[in-house]
Design a protein around this motif. Sequence first.
Motif, mmCIF file in Angstrom:
data_model
loop_
_atom_site.group_PDB
_atom_site.id
_atom_site.type_symbol
_atom_site.label_atom_id
_atom_site.label_comp_id
_atom_site.label_asym_id
_atom_site.label_seq_id
_atom_site.Cartn_x
_atom_site.Cartn_y
_atom_site.Cartn_z
ATOM 1 N N MET A 61 26.344 47.092 45.382
ATOM 2 C CA MET A 61 26.183 46.240 46.727
ATOM 3 C C MET A 61 27.528 46.747 47.604
ATOM 4 S SD MET A 61 23.274 45.116 46.272
ATOM 5 C CE MET A 61 23.050 44.299 47.942
ATOM 6 N N ILE A 62 28.543 46.913 47.056
ATOM 7 C CA ILE A 62 29.725 46.943 47.873
ATOM 8 C C ILE A 62 29.939 48.686 48.224
ATOM 9 C CG2 ILE A 62 31.466 47.491 46.283
ATOM 10 C CD1 ILE A 62 31.953 45.667 49.380
ATOM 11 N N LYS A 63 29.316 49.611 47.469
ATOM 12 C CA LYS A 63 29.277 51.025 47.501
ATOM 13 C C LYS A 63 28.226 51.117 48.749
ATOM 14 C CE LYS A 63 30.811 52.678 43.461
ATOM 15 N NZ LYS A 63 30.215 53.598 41.995
ATOM 16 N N TYR A 73 29.368 37.127 42.037
ATOM 17 C CA TYR A 73 30.830 38.049 42.105
ATOM 18 C C TYR A 73 30.671 38.394 43.366
ATOM 19 C CZ TYR A 73 30.933 37.895 36.872
ATOM 20 O OH TYR A 73 30.995 37.164 35.832
ATOM 21 N N VAL A 74 32.031 38.410 43.900
ATOM 22 C CA VAL A 74 32.372 38.798 45.228
ATOM 23 C C VAL A 74 32.992 40.172 45.294
ATOM 24 C CG1 VAL A 74 33.703 38.336 47.273
ATOM 25 C CG2 VAL A 74 32.395 36.618 45.921
ATOM 26 N N ALA A 75 32.234 41.158 45.942
ATOM 27 C CA ALA A 75 33.085 42.498 46.101
ATOM 28 C C ALA A 75 33.793 42.690 47.571
ATOM 29 C CB ALA A 75 32.108 43.297 45.833
ATOM 30 N N LEU A 107 38.219 60.008 54.938
ATOM 31 C CA LEU A 107 39.010 58.856 54.646
ATOM 32 C C LEU A 107 39.798 58.694 53.367
ATOM 33 C CD1 LEU A 107 35.778 56.466 54.877
ATOM 34 C CD2 LEU A 107 37.451 56.789 56.612
ATOM 35 N N PRO A 108 40.903 57.812 53.507
ATOM 36 C CA PRO A 108 41.725 57.606 52.328
ATOM 37 C C PRO A 108 40.821 57.222 51.061
ATOM 38 C CG PRO A 108 41.833 55.784 53.558
ATOM 39 C CD PRO A 108 41.026 56.543 54.546
ATOM 40 N N LYS A 109 41.587 56.943 50.105
ATOM 41 C CA LYS A 109 40.875 56.145 48.663
ATOM 42 C C LYS A 109 40.645 54.866 49.090
ATOM 43 C CE LYS A 109 41.860 57.336 44.622
ATOM 44 N NZ LYS A 109 42.750 57.570 43.339
ATOM 45 N N LEU A 110 39.517 54.539 48.879
ATOM 46 C CA LEU A 110 39.198 52.960 49.130
ATOM 47 C C LEU A 110 39.357 52.180 47.924
ATOM 48 C CD1 LEU A 110 36.109 53.467 51.641
ATOM 49 C CD2 LEU A 110 38.601 53.039 52.263
ATOM 50 N N THR A 111 39.561 50.824 48.129
ATOM 51 C CA THR A 111 39.701 49.953 46.872
ATOM 52 C C THR A 111 38.355 49.082 47.095
ATOM 53 O OG1 THR A 111 42.147 50.083 47.167
ATOM 54 C CG2 THR A 111 41.082 48.066 46.011
ATOM 55 N N ALA A 112 37.927 48.557 45.738
ATOM 56 C CA ALA A 112 36.804 47.662 45.569
ATOM 57 C C ALA A 112 37.458 46.358 44.582
ATOM 58 C CB ALA A 112 35.476 48.015 45.152
ATOM 59 N N VAL A 113 37.812 45.165 45.158
ATOM 60 C CA VAL A 113 38.175 44.145 44.305
ATOM 61 C C VAL A 113 36.859 43.214 44.006
ATOM 62 C CG1 VAL A 113 39.667 42.439 44.264
ATOM 63 C CG2 VAL A 113 40.426 44.301 45.478
ATOM 64 N N ILE A 115 35.082 44.802 54.692
ATOM 65 C CA ILE A 115 33.825 44.728 53.993
ATOM 66 C C ILE A 115 33.557 43.822 52.960
ATOM 67 C CG2 ILE A 115 31.675 45.872 53.279
ATOM 68 C CD1 ILE A 115 32.571 48.342 55.048
ATOM 69 N N VAL A 116 32.674 42.663 52.724
ATOM 70 C CA VAL A 116 32.510 41.966 51.697
ATOM 71 C C VAL A 116 30.956 42.008 51.442
ATOM 72 C CG1 VAL A 116 32.788 39.688 50.845
ATOM 73 C CG2 VAL A 116 34.337 40.331 52.284
ATOM 74 N N SER A 117 30.949 41.946 50.079
ATOM 75 C CA SER A 117 29.387 41.800 49.608
ATOM 76 C C SER A 117 29.395 40.994 48.079
ATOM 77 C CB SER A 117 28.870 43.378 49.275
ATOM 78 O OG SER A 117 27.546 43.238 49.159
ATOM 79 N N GLN A 118 28.369 40.826 47.575
ATOM 80 C CA GLN A 118 28.216 40.184 46.366
ATOM 81 C C GLN A 118 27.004 40.474 45.606
ATOM 82 O OE1 GLN A 118 27.693 36.060 47.217
ATOM 83 N NE2 GLN A 118 25.493 36.177 47.976
ATOM 84 N N GLY A 119 26.992 40.084 44.090
ATOM 85 C CA GLY A 119 26.135 40.527 43.396
ATOM 86 C C GLY A 119 25.988 39.478 42.307
ATOM 87 N N GLU A 120 24.892 39.385 41.459
ATOM 88 C CA GLU A 120 24.883 38.599 40.399
ATOM 89 C C GLU A 120 25.810 38.740 39.206
ATOM 90 O OE1 GLU A 120 20.820 37.381 39.483
ATOM 91 O OE2 GLU A 120 20.211 38.496 41.101
#
Length: 73
Positions: A41-43, A19-21, A4-10, A28-33
């Motif tokens: 969580m996004i990983k 916090y929204v990742a 895969l290419p390099k992936l971005t997590a915002v 893909i979307v995830s979240q954490g405290e």
Amino acid sequence: MMKLPKLTAVIEPGEDGWYVANCPELGIVSQGETPEHAEQMIKEAVELWLECADESRFVAGWTDAKLTLKNLK
């Protein structure tokens, strides 16, 4: 193994205090405290998505996946 290419997590603050990742390349979307929890969580979400992904959906020649984290303030 799938390449895969390099992936971005915002990671940015959400409206509910969490916090929204977001990984825009995969949708893909995830979240954490905390930002660190959102990163974890996004990983995990990306890893799980990749386990189930159909390799035929990807372009040949992509490099190994790595998350680039960008904290927005």
